[in-house]
Scaffold this motif. Structure first.
Motif, PDB file in Angstrom:
ATOM      1  N   TYR A 107      74.447  80.497  63.431  1.00  0.00           N
ATOM      2  CA  TYR A 107      75.831  80.186  63.049  1.00  0.00           C
ATOM      3  C   TYR A 107      75.897  79.516  61.670  1.00  0.00           C
ATOM      4  O   TYR A 107      76.757  79.847  60.873  1.00  0.00           O
ATOM      5  CB  TYR A 107      76.463  79.227  64.070  1.00  0.00           C
ATOM      6  N   GLU A 108      74.971  78.557  61.453  1.00  0.00           N
ATOM      7  CA  GLU A 108      75.018  77.733  60.245  1.00  0.00           C
ATOM      8  C   GLU A 108      73.694  77.824  59.504  1.00  0.00           C
ATOM      9  O   GLU A 108      72.698  78.228  60.084  1.00  0.00           O
ATOM     10  CB  GLU A 108      75.237  76.245  60.616  1.00  0.00           C
ATOM     11  N   GLN A 140      82.420  72.188  90.481  1.00  0.00           N
ATOM     12  CA  GLN A 140      81.906  71.167  89.565  1.00  0.00           C
ATOM     13  C   GLN A 140      82.520  69.799  89.841  1.00  0.00           C
ATOM     14  O   GLN A 140      81.950  68.772  89.486  1.00  0.00           O
ATOM     15  CB  GLN A 140      82.186  71.595  88.117  1.00  0.00           C
ATOM     16  N   GLU A 194      81.236  66.275  94.880  1.00  0.00           N
ATOM     17  CA  GLU A 194      80.211  65.232  94.796  1.00  0.00           C
ATOM     18  C   GLU A 194      78.837  65.802  94.422  1.00  0.00           C
ATOM     19  O   GLU A 194      78.366  66.757  95.039  1.00  0.00           O
ATOM     20  CB  GLU A 194      80.074  64.560  96.167  1.00  0.00           C
ATOM     21  N   ARG A 195      78.212  65.162  93.456  1.00  0.00           N
ATOM     22  CA  ARG A 195      76.809  65.434  93.120  1.00  0.00           C
ATOM     23  C   ARG A 195      76.527  66.898  92.794  1.00  0.00           C
ATOM     24  O   ARG A 195      75.507  67.456  93.200  1.00  0.00           O
ATOM     25  CB  ARG A 195      75.893  64.975  94.276  1.00  0.00           C
ATOM     26  N   PHE A 196      77.429  67.510  92.073  1.00  0.00           N
ATOM     27  CA  PHE A 196      77.214  68.883  91.627  1.00  0.00           C
ATOM     28  C   PHE A 196      76.490  68.841  90.282  1.00  0.00           C
ATOM     29  O   PHE A 196      77.010  68.320  89.298  1.00  0.00           O
ATOM     30  CB  PHE A 196      78.559  69.597  91.482  1.00  0.00           C
ATOM     31  N   ASN A 197      75.297  69.378  90.246  1.00  0.00           N
ATOM     32  CA  ASN A 197      74.539  69.407  89.000  1.00  0.00           C
ATOM     33  C   ASN A 197      74.968  70.606  88.175  1.00  0.00           C
ATOM     34  O   ASN A 197      75.086  71.713  88.694  1.00  0.00           O
ATOM     35  CB  ASN A 197      73.045  69.491  89.295  1.00  0.00           C
ATOM     36  N   TYR A 198      75.163  70.370  86.880  1.00  0.00           N
ATOM     37  CA  TYR A 198      75.706  71.440  86.054  1.00  0.00           C
ATOM     38  C   TYR A 198      75.234  71.293  84.619  1.00  0.00           C
ATOM     39  O   TYR A 198      75.164  70.184  84.096  1.00  0.00           O
ATOM     40  CB  TYR A 198      77.240  71.371  86.079  1.00  0.00           C
ATOM     41  N   SER A 199      74.899  72.406  83.987  1.00  0.00           N
ATOM     42  CA  SER A 199      74.698  72.355  82.534  1.00  0.00           C
ATOM     43  C   SER A 199      75.108  73.661  81.879  1.00  0.00           C
ATOM     44  O   SER A 199      74.927  74.738  82.443  1.00  0.00           O
ATOM     45  CB  SER A 199      73.249  72.025  82.170  1.00  0.00           C
ATOM     46  N   GLN A 200      75.707  73.527  80.722  1.00  0.00           N
ATOM     47  CA  GLN A 200      75.981  74.671  79.845  1.00  0.00           C
ATOM     48  C   GLN A 200      75.319  74.350  78.520  1.00  0.00           C
ATOM     49  O   GLN A 200      75.541  73.301  77.929  1.00  0.00           O
ATOM     50  CB  GLN A 200      77.491  74.908  79.676  1.00  0.00           C
ATOM     51  N   SER A 201      74.470  75.265  78.062  1.00  0.00           N
ATOM     52  CA  SER A 201      73.656  74.994  76.887  1.00  0.00           C
ATOM     53  C   SER A 201      73.722  76.201  75.951  1.00  0.00           C
ATOM     54  O   SER A 201      73.397  77.316  76.343  1.00  0.00           O
ATOM     55  CB  SER A 201      72.222  74.739  77.364  1.00  0.00           C
ATOM     56  N   TYR A 202      74.167  75.973  74.712  1.00  0.00           N
ATOM     57  CA  TYR A 202      74.358  77.064  73.756  1.00  0.00           C
ATOM     58  C   TYR A 202      73.202  77.143  72.786  1.00  0.00           C
ATOM     59  O   TYR A 202      72.686  76.120  72.317  1.00  0.00           O
ATOM     60  CB  TYR A 202      75.650  76.850  72.964  1.00  0.00           C
ATOM     61  N   SER A 223      79.102  83.739  71.305  1.00  0.00           N
ATOM     62  CA  SER A 223      78.095  82.700  71.505  1.00  0.00           C
ATOM     63  C   SER A 223      77.127  83.085  72.625  1.00  0.00           C
ATOM     64  O   SER A 223      77.362  84.031  73.372  1.00  0.00           O
ATOM     65  CB  SER A 223      78.775  81.367  71.814  1.00  0.00           C
TER      66      SER A 223
END
Lengths: 457, 457
Positions: free
Chosen positions: A245-246, A181, A184-192, A289
């Motif tokens: 959760y809520e 991560q 250079e230019r590493f695309n990353y996403s974490q989505s909950y 999660s």
């Protein structure tokens, strides 16, 4: 910097992560003659009780089976797997409705994550080319020096290892990906998701008898949330509550045992009598999660590659997380045959071919949550599924339902998603003409089906 | 754990990042009576030459001006800002085409990033409530203990600081966000364009004369790539080449000075004579990447909040990065008035209100790259923009073009994007009837415009 020269088949390989995908991958690589070292953060699961509240079972389907067949272990696994031929939906007043997963005899298989991991580790340990190292936490990956800083969690000693070729099979929170991560230019996403899950138990009946149909995956669909149950060999079922959760109806709103009890009695009345440990389990088991991880590239200079959840963690609602990780092994193995010895090309082709499929599967998994918690409770939806089965029976070469493409075929996920989207559009045009199963055979419907199929061809 | 009690106005505040947003935010907070400490990783820019190849200028527009007015510094800045009233498109054969940005006298303003930062730091330093600490790299943020591990990069000494309330204005690669990324259910993505950029210079003419129209932002739109130029006070222009990293026409393909020279002469022939240092600049200036960062939440337990690029870094094509960060300060200041002393509510409301706008602006910024590099070279596109101006002149209360909403209004970005999408749909219906500007006044077009406006109302 390039790795020192080795004969292609003798180059030593390092795997970080000895879970399901890591141990299976080791067996594939060792079979080619490589020396393979696996480093795993946790203790050896074969000498541990299952972690509290984490006795997960998984749905093994065709992609997973093919990968197991590749190393000849399918029969061992099938002996401890329970076939599930259908979904069983539990309505709030205790009515049961069924939906078959595929054609007759097609099933997904409930297997214990822990049991499967033990089986694969036993095989890995017995292989002369594989060494297993447990209690080894990867603290740092130096991609330039090709060095790993590891801590032995039993002695707390830190040591540095050099790798030649590194495979990151260390899951959704991968340390190997953590190092990539920062490149250079590493695309990353974490989505909950705004949902968590909690694991609970339906106990076995007298003499280890299953108290629900053991050939079904049970769903209590409740619109914005759901509970599911998969059978175990000992007569019990593992239940999972997927829950916000809520909000008004949420984990946050269930604070006291009395609130938990009242809620379950109100919304899962037929399950409560089968769950005598509900209250202590609800209090003691963690709320976990649900994350989707996407990244790109998956490899670094032909020296490092991410496999399985490390590059494409998905939510569990299509039962494809493990199957997708196992299919990664199949695809990588094919590429190792195709481009033997040329790791640069193998890793580059692997990520190029596999990334669209991983993305499609991530989308399908999120989509299926809505189907499971909500749509399966709708008679119109179930009717549509029955009509689709009829189309598929009438045009077996042209129409395989999306669920079957994902679960009972080896069609790449991205292609399955594209086919499924076209099929859904056809169903949207067809269903206004259909009010009962019998309507399928009316001349008007048959004419429209024929016309649609002609265009699809 | 909650912060020790302070009178709302005297609680000490810590800012990580002394760039444009950090220094402006400090002035807003200090004005309320807080003691504010700013820690900045880099040396004090007021005693440095501008970093090699990084003499960036920025486009300041209405949202930015309002934030500067809030602390009374707008006149100082306006004196060193150059108004740009229009785009000037340079075709490959040297033809110039113009497109006005807004109504007469509406302009965006070219300002030097470095000059603006110096101005804000001078003001911060002069404020009795603000202390500035340069050469302070934030190594670690302990959110539980509310501690920062800092390294003084001049002495290499590490020390630990305790904070009461922390503001992360430390940009796209924020260390504060890095700590928040490890908290439960933190959504995060970093997404790179497959384009990089390189900064180059058009030199001043004799006696500091500008060699291109200094009241325009110059664009050389070339379909898949572009160069732009913004004027400086000294008669020069800063040019930026936005260009693919890989492929047939790319940074990777321009390896030798001869290749660079030939390429520029072929595609930017009118600019080359004005760029005598092209070859050394091209070789020596870095190729920088273009990232969009999204995350959520932006705050942690009413104790930490991310502002500006730290929570919503965007690509530069709408000229809104700084303006959006400055508007964050305006919005936060309004909330501090509205919910004085209640930081939990201030931070919670800030992220709730501001997140949709940051997301919309991120999308708009990516969209505008395509407009600038490609669509502005299309006569039909320019005609559409002229027709839109006519609609806007005829219906000033109902139709403000999207660019004007973003640049010359304080309409929340998300609302601007939604309005702009509706407007584009109307233009798609209108433009087939229009072949020249004069067609706008034909009865058929006027009737359709009236009908559309009636539905829009």
């Amino acid at each position: 910097m390039s790795a020192p020269a080795f004969a292609a088949s003798s180059e030593p390989l390092t795997i970080i992560g000895g879970g399901l995908v890591g141990s299976l991958l080791a067996l594939y690589l060792a079979r080619r003659g490589h020396q393979v070292a696996i480093y795993e953060r946790r203790p050896d699961p074969r000498y541990q009780e299952a972690a509290e509240g984490r006795s997960i079972n998984l749905a093994l389907s065709d992609r997973g089976w093919r990968a197991l067949e590749g190393i000849g272990v399918q029969d061992d696994v099938r002996r401890v797997a329970l076939p599930l031929y259908k979904r069983a939906m539990h309505s709030i007043d205790g009515q049961l409705t069924y939906q078959a997963y595929g054609r007759e005899n097609q099933a997904i298989y409930s297997v214990s994550r822990d049991g499967l991991n033990r089986t694969l580790l036993d095989l890995a340990e017995a292989h002369p080319n594989i060494t297993l190292h447990f209690n080894q936490r990867c603290l740092e990956v130096d991609l330039h020096q090709r060095q790993l800083t590891m801590r032995d969690t039993t002695t707390q000693q830190t040591h540095v290892l050099t790798y030649h070729r590194l495979f990151g099979t260390d899951g959704a929170f991968s340390a190997v990906r953590g190092a990539m991560q920062k490149t250079e230019r590493f695309n990353y996403s974490q989505s909950y998701l705004e949902y968590g899950y909690k694991e609970l138990q339906i106990v076995a009946g007298t003499a280890g008898k299953w108290q629900l149909d053991k050939e079904a995956l049970h769903i209590w669909p409740r619109g914005q949330y759901m509970m599911i149950a998969l059978p175990n060999l000992d007569g019990s079922f593992n239940c999972t509550l997927f829950f916000p959760y809520e909000g008004e109806t949420s984990f946050a709103a269930l604070q006291t045992p009395a609130q938990v009890q009242a809620f379950f009695e109100r919304v899962f009345p037929d399950a409560v009598p089968l769950m005598p440990n509900l209250l202590p389990e609800f209090a003691q088991h963690p709320t976990s999660s649900l994350v989707t991880v996407r990244c790109y590239p998956w490899s670094y200079q032909g020296e490092v590659v991410l496999i399985g959840d490390a590059s494409h963690a998905i939510v569990p609602f299509y039962g494809q997380g493990m199957n997708a990780g196992f299919e990664d092994c199949t695809v990588l193995d094919q590429l190792l045959t195709e481009f033997a010895g040329d790791w640069d090309t193998v890793f580059a082709e692997f990520q190029r071919r596999r990334k669209p499929d991983a993305d499609a599967m991530a989308d399908l998994a999120v989509y299926n949550f809505q189907e499971m918690r909500d749509r399966v409770a709708d008679p119109r939806f179930l009717l549509q599924k029955k009509i689709e089965s009829k189309i598929s029976a009438q045009y077996p070469d042209q129409w395989l339902p999306l669920y079957s493409q994902v679960t009972f075929s080896h069609t790449p996920y991205a292609e399955a998603l594209a086919n499924g989207t076209r099929q859904e559009q056809i169903m949207q045009r067809l269903m206004p003409l259909i009010h009962t199963e019998a309507d399928y055979d009316t001349p008007a419907v048959q004419a429209l089906v024929q016309q649609e199929m002609a265009q699809l061809a």
